[in-house]
Design a protein around this motif. Structure first.
Motif, PDB file in Angstrom:
ATOM      1  N   LEU A  21       1.600 -17.885  -6.544  1.00  0.00           N
ATOM      2  CA  LEU A  21       0.982 -17.593  -7.837  1.00  0.00           C
ATOM      3  C   LEU A  21       1.124 -18.803  -8.745  1.00  0.00           C
ATOM      4  O   LEU A  21       2.166 -19.480  -8.735  1.00  0.00           O
ATOM      5  CB  LEU A  21       1.664 -16.389  -8.495  1.00  0.00           C
ATOM      6  CG  LEU A  21       1.653 -15.062  -7.742  1.00  0.00           C
ATOM      7  CD1 LEU A  21       2.391 -13.999  -8.547  1.00  0.00           C
ATOM      8  CD2 LEU A  21       0.231 -14.613  -7.435  1.00  0.00           C
ATOM      9  N   ASN A  22       0.080 -19.079  -9.551  1.00  0.00           N
ATOM     10  CA  ASN A  22       0.250 -20.160 -10.513  1.00  0.00           C
ATOM     11  C   ASN A  22       1.145 -19.672 -11.654  1.00  0.00           C
ATOM     12  O   ASN A  22       1.501 -18.495 -11.726  1.00  0.00           O
ATOM     13  CB  ASN A  22      -1.104 -20.680 -11.021  1.00  0.00           C
ATOM     14  CG  ASN A  22      -1.913 -19.621 -11.747  1.00  0.00           C
ATOM     15  OD1 ASN A  22      -1.360 -18.785 -12.459  1.00  0.00           O
ATOM     16  ND2 ASN A  22      -3.231 -19.657 -11.575  1.00  0.00           N
ATOM     17  N   LEU A  23       1.505 -20.576 -12.569  1.00  0.00           N
ATOM     18  CA  LEU A  23       2.481 -20.216 -13.589  1.00  0.00           C
ATOM     19  C   LEU A  23       1.976 -19.095 -14.495  1.00  0.00           C
ATOM     20  O   LEU A  23       2.740 -18.195 -14.861  1.00  0.00           O
ATOM     21  CB  LEU A  23       2.853 -21.443 -14.438  1.00  0.00           C
ATOM     22  CG  LEU A  23       3.916 -21.188 -15.513  1.00  0.00           C
ATOM     23  CD1 LEU A  23       5.229 -20.708 -14.889  1.00  0.00           C
ATOM     24  CD2 LEU A  23       4.149 -22.446 -16.347  1.00  0.00           C
ATOM     25  N   PRO A  27       1.817 -25.285 -21.774  1.00  0.00           N
ATOM     26  CA  PRO A  27       1.105 -24.561 -22.843  1.00  0.00           C
ATOM     27  C   PRO A  27      -0.222 -23.954 -22.387  1.00  0.00           C
ATOM     28  O   PRO A  27      -0.578 -22.846 -22.807  1.00  0.00           O
ATOM     29  CB  PRO A  27       0.875 -25.650 -23.905  1.00  0.00           C
ATOM     30  CG  PRO A  27       1.968 -26.630 -23.680  1.00  0.00           C
ATOM     31  CD  PRO A  27       2.176 -26.653 -22.190  1.00  0.00           C
ATOM     32  N   GLU A  28      -0.913 -24.663 -21.502  1.00  0.00           N
ATOM     33  CA  GLU A  28      -2.194 -24.147 -20.999  1.00  0.00           C
ATOM     34  C   GLU A  28      -1.983 -22.880 -20.185  1.00  0.00           C
ATOM     35  O   GLU A  28      -2.701 -21.879 -20.358  1.00  0.00           O
ATOM     36  CB  GLU A  28      -2.866 -25.218 -20.143  1.00  0.00           C
ATOM     37  CG  GLU A  28      -4.201 -24.812 -19.563  1.00  0.00           C
ATOM     38  CD  GLU A  28      -4.786 -25.901 -18.685  1.00  0.00           C
ATOM     39  OE1 GLU A  28      -4.584 -25.850 -17.457  1.00  0.00           O
ATOM     40  OE2 GLU A  28      -5.418 -26.815 -19.230  1.00  0.00           O
ATOM     41  N   GLN A  29      -0.994 -22.881 -19.304  1.00  0.00           N
ATOM     42  CA  GLN A  29      -0.711 -21.716 -18.470  1.00  0.00           C
ATOM     43  C   GLN A  29      -0.198 -20.544 -19.312  1.00  0.00           C
ATOM     44  O   GLN A  29      -0.535 -19.382 -19.055  1.00  0.00           O
ATOM     45  CB  GLN A  29       0.314 -22.082 -17.389  1.00  0.00           C
ATOM     46  CG  GLN A  29      -0.199 -23.035 -16.320  1.00  0.00           C
ATOM     47  CD  GLN A  29      -1.272 -22.392 -15.460  1.00  0.00           C
ATOM     48  OE1 GLN A  29      -1.057 -21.354 -14.842  1.00  0.00           O
ATOM     49  NE2 GLN A  29      -2.439 -23.003 -15.429  1.00  0.00           N
ATOM     50  N   VAL A  30       0.586 -20.845 -20.329  1.00  0.00           N
ATOM     51  CA  VAL A  30       1.095 -19.805 -21.221  1.00  0.00           C
ATOM     52  C   VAL A  30      -0.054 -19.157 -21.992  1.00  0.00           C
ATOM     53  O   VAL A  30      -0.103 -17.930 -22.149  1.00  0.00           O
ATOM     54  CB  VAL A  30       2.143 -20.396 -22.191  1.00  0.00           C
ATOM     55  CG1 VAL A  30       2.462 -19.407 -23.311  1.00  0.00           C
ATOM     56  CG2 VAL A  30       3.421 -20.758 -21.436  1.00  0.00           C
ATOM     57  N   ALA A  31      -0.999 -19.971 -22.453  1.00  0.00           N
ATOM     58  CA  ALA A  31      -2.142 -19.443 -23.204  1.00  0.00           C
ATOM     59  C   ALA A  31      -2.995 -18.519 -22.338  1.00  0.00           C
ATOM     60  O   ALA A  31      -3.479 -17.476 -22.805  1.00  0.00           O
ATOM     61  CB  ALA A  31      -2.989 -20.596 -23.742  1.00  0.00           C
ATOM     62  N   ILE A  32      -3.167 -18.875 -21.067  1.00  0.00           N
ATOM     63  CA  ILE A  32      -3.943 -18.033 -20.149  1.00  0.00           C
ATOM     64  C   ILE A  32      -3.247 -16.685 -19.963  1.00  0.00           C
ATOM     65  O   ILE A  32      -3.874 -15.623 -20.025  1.00  0.00           O
ATOM     66  CB  ILE A  32      -4.123 -18.743 -18.788  1.00  0.00           C
ATOM     67  CG1 ILE A  32      -5.024 -19.975 -18.942  1.00  0.00           C
ATOM     68  CG2 ILE A  32      -4.713 -17.783 -17.748  1.00  0.00           C
ATOM     69  CD1 ILE A  32      -5.067 -20.864 -17.701  1.00  0.00           C
TER      70      ILE A  32
END
Length: 256
Positions: free
Chosen positions: A55-57, A94-99
């Protein structure tokens, strides 16, 4: 109940040791929970990797959040276990957290209806390498392995991964200077061989090399192989990585 959960993030890789290291960090964080407050139930402390996992972050975060939000968790603190900022800390996390946050808003509309657009369930702390203790810890680590009985000059090399981005390596240069060392990089010049030759040209034949990495792994093993040809004619020692897993976690928890 408005509980807080912790989620540790490491780089990760296909090397299974990176996943085992993350699990060890999580175990240590759970053992420290009473030191930082009673709200951190073991179920509320977990971790994930940017790379090397199925799984991605964002999916790892979504999975964890889905487990803890129904129990009353209202905030998940992301702890980046990184010594240097780089693209991973400044952009990828930050990008993965936003998703993940976007998906959770849709999954739990009743939990997020009263939140403003700029108030996510996730809060990202500064990365471990920003702690102001790091320079003194590196210096202490070098001195621990220095031969104080010898009058012979000794060289110190601090080696990090290195980046081609303008100015990105300055923090390593500064740390090396504060450690009375010179900097070398795995991915860019000056590489370890270049800096060893620079010392040899000055007549320095005792050198300690400190890998500036979070854990031992593929790159630290590759550094060992780079040093082998020199061991026949000079005293060159590769030191363990500077922080124990316990130190890493304690520094991260200070940043909450």
């Amino acid at each position: 109940m408005n509980a807080t959960a912790l989620f540790l993030v490491t780089h990760g890789s296909s090397d299974r040791r990176s996943w085992l290291a993350l699990q060890n960090f999580v175990t240590i964080a759970r053992s420290r929970k009473n030191k930082y407050g009673d709200d951190y139930d073991n179920r509320y402390i977990s971790g994930g990797c940017l790379e090397g996992q199925e799984l991605n972050l964002s999916q790892q975060l979504e999975q964890f959040a889905t487990e803890v939000i129904p129990d009353g968790v209202s905030e998940i603190v992301i702890l980046p276990l990184f010594l240097l900022e780089g693209v991973h800390v400044s952009e990828d996390i930050p990008e993965q957290v936003a998703i993940a946050a976007s998906k959770l808003t849709k999954k739990f509309p009743d939990k997020f209806s009263d939140r403003s657009d700029d108030r996510s369930i996730f809060r990202i702390t500064a990365h471990v390498g920003t702690d102001n203790q790091i320079p003194s810890l590196l210096l202490q680590h070098f001195e621990k392995y220095s031969d104080e009985s010898s009058l012979e000059r000794q060289g110190r090399i601090l080696i990090a991964h290195g980046s081609r981005r303008f100015g990105a390596n300055q923090v390593v240069e500064d740390l090396a200077t504060q450690s009375q060392a010179i900097a070398a990089y795995w991915g860019v010049e000056p590489k370890i061989e270049t800096q060893i030759e620079n010392f040899l040209a000055q007549g320095i034949r005792k050198i300690n090399v400190l890998p500036y990495f979070l854990t031992e792994g593929g790159i630290t093993e590759a550094i060992t192989n780079k040093l082998k040809p020199y061991r026949d004619h000079i005293q060159i020692q590769q030191l363990p990585v500077p922080l124990s897993n316990e130190q890493t976690v304690d520094l991260a928890l200070k940043l909450i």
